[in-house]
Design a protein around this motif. Structure first.
Motif, mmCIF file in Angstrom:
data_model
loop_
_atom_site.group_PDB
_atom_site.id
_atom_site.type_symbol
_atom_site.label_atom_id
_atom_site.label_comp_id
_atom_site.label_asym_id
_atom_site.label_seq_id
_atom_site.Cartn_x
_atom_site.Cartn_y
_atom_site.Cartn_z
ATOM 1 N N ASN A 119 1.516 9.460 -5.127
ATOM 2 C CA ASN A 119 1.640 9.778 -6.649
ATOM 3 C C ASN A 119 2.962 9.747 -7.146
ATOM 4 O O ASN A 119 3.346 9.347 -8.143
ATOM 5 N N LYS A 120 3.901 10.157 -6.232
ATOM 6 C CA LYS A 120 5.351 10.223 -6.463
ATOM 7 C C LYS A 120 5.876 8.767 -6.668
ATOM 8 O O LYS A 120 6.798 8.436 -7.799
ATOM 9 N N VAL A 121 5.671 7.943 -5.891
ATOM 10 C CA VAL A 121 6.053 6.622 -5.978
ATOM 11 C C VAL A 121 5.506 5.983 -7.126
ATOM 12 O O VAL A 121 6.117 5.301 -7.990
ATOM 13 N N VAL A 122 4.138 5.908 -7.461
ATOM 14 C CA VAL A 122 3.640 5.281 -8.366
ATOM 15 C C VAL A 122 4.035 5.984 -10.048
ATOM 16 O O VAL A 122 4.447 5.238 -10.738
ATOM 17 N N ASP A 123 4.109 7.090 -10.122
ATOM 18 C CA ASP A 123 4.431 7.891 -11.377
ATOM 19 C C ASP A 123 5.718 8.150 -11.682
ATOM 20 O O ASP A 123 5.989 8.227 -12.511
ATOM 21 N N GLU A 124 6.561 8.471 -10.416
ATOM 22 C CA GLU A 124 7.983 8.564 -10.949
ATOM 23 C C GLU A 124 8.940 7.577 -10.268
ATOM 24 O O GLU A 124 9.781 7.352 -10.957
ATOM 25 N N ILE A 125 8.909 7.040 -9.241
ATOM 26 C CA ILE A 125 9.976 6.116 -8.671
ATOM 27 C C ILE A 125 9.579 4.974 -9.416
ATOM 28 O O ILE A 125 10.626 4.286 -9.722
ATOM 29 N N GLU B 253 10.538 -2.625 -0.813
ATOM 30 C CA GLU B 253 10.605 -3.426 -2.212
ATOM 31 C C GLU B 253 9.039 -3.859 -2.436
ATOM 32 O O GLU B 253 8.913 -3.952 -3.644
ATOM 33 N N LYS B 254 8.447 -4.309 -1.597
ATOM 34 C CA LYS B 254 7.069 -4.687 -1.966
ATOM 35 C C LYS B 254 6.271 -3.493 -2.374
ATOM 36 O O LYS B 254 5.578 -3.733 -3.206
ATOM 37 N N ILE B 255 6.201 -2.075 -1.824
ATOM 38 C CA ILE B 255 5.544 -1.327 -2.111
ATOM 39 C C ILE B 255 6.084 -0.694 -3.648
ATOM 40 O O ILE B 255 4.979 -0.511 -4.640
ATOM 41 N N ILE B 256 7.190 -0.871 -3.988
ATOM 42 C CA ILE B 256 7.732 -0.410 -5.277
ATOM 43 C C ILE B 256 7.178 -1.426 -6.333
ATOM 44 O O ILE B 256 6.734 -1.248 -7.370
ATOM 45 N N THR B 257 7.010 -2.931 -5.928
ATOM 46 C CA THR B 257 6.711 -3.698 -6.635
ATOM 47 C C THR B 257 5.232 -3.750 -7.134
ATOM 48 O O THR B 257 4.792 -3.850 -8.256
ATOM 49 N N HIS B 258 4.416 -3.493 -6.164
ATOM 50 C CA HIS B 258 3.230 -3.207 -6.266
ATOM 51 C C HIS B 258 2.628 -1.918 -7.196
ATOM 52 O O HIS B 258 1.908 -1.907 -7.969
ATOM 53 N N ALA B 259 3.678 -0.901 -6.852
ATOM 54 C CA ALA B 259 3.515 0.487 -7.379
ATOM 55 C C ALA B 259 3.680 0.333 -9.016
ATOM 56 O O ALA B 259 3.100 1.155 -9.861
ATOM 57 N N MET B 260 4.357 -0.824 -9.580
ATOM 58 C CA MET B 260 4.715 -0.930 -10.773
ATOM 59 C C MET B 260 3.425 -1.223 -11.607
ATOM 60 O O MET B 260 3.198 -1.131 -13.028
ATOM 61 N N ARG C 255 -2.449 1.824 -6.176
ATOM 62 C CA ARG C 255 -2.097 2.962 -5.602
ATOM 63 C C ARG C 255 -2.866 3.158 -4.253
ATOM 64 O O ARG C 255 -2.394 3.611 -3.188
ATOM 65 N N ARG C 256 -3.971 2.375 -4.010
ATOM 66 C CA ARG C 256 -4.543 2.067 -2.830
ATOM 67 C C ARG C 256 -3.616 1.403 -1.927
ATOM 68 O O ARG C 256 -3.748 1.560 -0.602
ATOM 69 N N TYR C 257 -2.980 0.547 -2.226
ATOM 70 C CA TYR C 257 -2.114 -0.312 -1.538
ATOM 71 C C TYR C 257 -1.044 0.488 -1.099
ATOM 72 O O TYR C 257 -0.595 0.356 0.291
ATOM 73 N N VAL C 258 -0.367 1.298 -1.955
ATOM 74 C CA VAL C 258 0.675 2.080 -1.604
ATOM 75 C C VAL C 258 0.323 3.214 -0.692
ATOM 76 O O VAL C 258 0.964 3.418 0.430
ATOM 77 N N ASN C 259 -0.935 3.515 -0.566
ATOM 78 C CA ASN C 259 -1.440 4.650 -0.028
ATOM 79 C C ASN C 259 -1.621 4.188 1.508
ATOM 80 O O ASN C 259 -1.532 4.803 2.566
ATOM 81 N N THR C 260 -1.764 2.789 1.602
ATOM 82 C CA THR C 260 -2.167 2.031 3.092
ATOM 83 C C THR C 260 -0.782 2.325 3.941
ATOM 84 O O THR C 260 -1.017 2.547 4.939
ATOM 85 N N PHE C 261 0.274 2.238 3.225
ATOM 86 C CA PHE C 261 1.477 2.239 3.981
ATOM 87 C C PHE C 261 2.025 3.881 4.244
ATOM 88 O O PHE C 261 2.450 4.385 5.263
ATOM 89 N N LEU C 262 1.997 4.570 2.976
ATOM 90 C CA LEU C 262 2.483 5.867 3.072
ATOM 91 C C LEU C 262 1.481 7.016 3.536
ATOM 92 O O LEU C 262 1.851 7.968 4.099
ATOM 93 N N ASN C 263 0.257 6.947 3.351
ATOM 94 C CA ASN C 263 -0.785 7.483 3.881
ATOM 95 C C ASN C 263 -0.784 9.060 3.522
ATOM 96 O O ASN C 263 -1.011 10.136 4.325
#
Length: 119
Positions: free
Chosen positions: A77-83, A49-56, A63-71
């Protein structure tokens, strides 16, 4: 007493616990539905939930925040642009946990952990 203790330890050291949560969230974003134990799903849902909230936010820092978790750049890109755009009008509750059965080997309660389909 467990006053003010929010973290489930799962009987693992902190590095293994962090790796477990990251891998569960990665698999959730890749497949959008996974089967795991109920307790692991509850712990991983907070991180997802935190990752999706930041990705919005869709900016570079998000993108950098999400990439620290997903690597993984493709998955980021899928999370930020699609999900994340699916849940634009929603304030939370992007995941769902449906209880299944008890696992035969050790009796752990299994659950389906999935992203909610928002149209």
């Amino acid at each position: 007493m467990r006053h003010r203790v929010k973290l489930k330890k799962f009987g693992r050291p902190s590095d293994q616990r962090k790796a477990l949560m990251k891998s569960l969230v990665r698999e959730l974003f890749i497949h959008e539905t996974i089967v795991t134990t109920t307790q692991k799903a509850k712990a991983a849902s907070q991180l997802a939930e935190k990752i999706i909230t930041h990705a919005m936010k869709k900016d570079l820092s998000a993108r950098r925040y999400v990439n620290t978790f997903l690597n993984d750049r493709r998955l980021t890109n899928k999370v930020v642009d699609e999900i994340a755009p699916r849940y634009e009008g929603r304030k939370g509750g992007y995941t769902r946990i449906l209880k299944l059965r008890k696992r035969r080997g050790d009796g752990a309660e299994l659950a389906i952990f999935q992203l909610i389909k928002e149209e």
